[in-house]
Motif scaffolding. Sequence first.
Motif, mmCIF file in Angstrom:
data_model
loop_
_atom_site.group_PDB
_atom_site.id
_atom_site.type_symbol
_atom_site.label_atom_id
_atom_site.label_comp_id
_atom_site.label_asym_id
_atom_site.label_seq_id
_atom_site.Cartn_x
_atom_site.Cartn_y
_atom_site.Cartn_z
ATOM 1 N N THR A 14 15.196 24.756 3.314
ATOM 2 C CA THR A 14 15.956 23.765 4.268
ATOM 3 C C THR A 14 17.172 24.339 4.610
ATOM 4 O O THR A 14 17.649 24.008 5.525
ATOM 5 C CB THR A 14 15.994 22.539 3.560
ATOM 6 O OG1 THR A 14 16.778 22.639 2.404
ATOM 7 C CG2 THR A 14 14.753 21.862 3.173
ATOM 8 N N TRP A 145 17.792 22.928 8.030
ATOM 9 C CA TRP A 145 16.965 22.001 8.686
ATOM 10 C C TRP A 145 16.612 20.651 8.249
ATOM 11 O O TRP A 145 17.185 20.625 6.957
ATOM 12 C CB TRP A 145 15.385 22.718 8.606
ATOM 13 C CG TRP A 145 15.301 23.936 9.549
ATOM 14 C CD1 TRP A 145 14.820 24.080 10.787
ATOM 15 C CD2 TRP A 145 16.020 25.287 9.324
ATOM 16 N NE1 TRP A 145 14.914 25.290 11.384
ATOM 17 C CE2 TRP A 145 15.253 26.008 10.403
ATOM 18 C CE3 TRP A 145 16.533 26.129 8.449
ATOM 19 C CZ2 TRP A 145 15.935 27.499 10.530
ATOM 20 C CZ3 TRP A 145 16.900 27.197 8.307
ATOM 21 C CH2 TRP A 145 16.498 28.094 9.493
ATOM 22 N N ASP A 146 16.031 19.597 8.612
ATOM 23 C CA ASP A 146 15.637 18.299 7.944
ATOM 24 C C ASP A 146 14.908 18.674 6.858
ATOM 25 O O ASP A 146 13.702 18.974 6.939
ATOM 26 C CB ASP A 146 15.095 17.525 9.040
ATOM 27 C CG ASP A 146 14.783 16.191 8.633
ATOM 28 O OD1 ASP A 146 15.136 15.743 7.434
ATOM 29 O OD2 ASP A 146 14.053 15.217 9.544
ATOM 30 N N ASP A 148 13.474 16.126 5.152
ATOM 31 C CA ASP A 148 12.176 15.552 5.284
ATOM 32 C C ASP A 148 11.016 16.019 5.740
ATOM 33 O O ASP A 148 10.002 15.421 5.438
ATOM 34 C CB ASP A 148 12.681 14.309 5.867
ATOM 35 C CG ASP A 148 13.619 13.315 5.092
ATOM 36 O OD1 ASP A 148 13.801 13.483 3.712
ATOM 37 O OD2 ASP A 148 14.535 12.591 5.698
ATOM 38 N N ASP A 149 11.214 17.162 6.599
ATOM 39 C CA ASP A 149 10.001 17.988 7.246
ATOM 40 C C ASP A 149 9.848 19.006 6.685
ATOM 41 O O ASP A 149 10.506 20.055 6.714
ATOM 42 C CB ASP A 149 10.600 17.915 8.510
ATOM 43 C CG ASP A 149 9.302 18.537 9.274
ATOM 44 O OD1 ASP A 149 8.364 18.860 8.835
ATOM 45 O OD2 ASP A 149 9.389 18.685 10.640
ATOM 46 N N ALA A 159 18.762 22.029 12.257
ATOM 47 C CA ALA A 159 19.533 20.682 12.789
ATOM 48 C C ALA A 159 21.004 21.042 12.882
ATOM 49 O O ALA A 159 21.603 20.259 13.522
ATOM 50 C CB ALA A 159 19.243 19.598 11.713
#
Length: 167
Positions: A14, A145-146, A148-149, A159
């Motif tokens: 992430t 990065w997000d 949650d994904d 992000a």
Amino acid sequence: MDLRRRARRGARVTTLVIVRHAAAEGGRPGLPDHERPLSERGRHDAPRMARRLAERGFRPGRILSSTAERARSTAAAFAAELGGRVELLPELYGADPETLLEVAATSDAAEVLLVAHDPGVSALAYELSEEIGHLPTCAVATFTWDADDPDAMASARPASWHLDVPR
């Protein structure tokens, strides 16, 4: 070419921090490029940039480094400040952006710090940010990065990103 397609689906990463090794001494007769040590400026910049990254709260799950002396020394300075141990990977020496991303994406850690060389690190930073044109020595580019994904690194632009340079 979209480099993210090379990233393994399901990667947990992430946060990816890309560090161009700190300034190295110029070449000396008989000294292979792989063995060039850090210059005085490089020995000063690496711990300072590591402290600045620590102040932003980053703690790597893995620290991956090229086997070149200048990269190993840079990575060691970051490990001393951030905690963790350095994993030396020969494939990072002179790696292209595709290889750099693939190595990072296959990590089982969520937060990865990668120490390598130009032109690969600058090309990867540009691909991920669409703005960073060149990473000077000991520059630190952080991409998030997000969380949650789990496939975000493989399928989406970060992000957010942040660039920190020694000067």
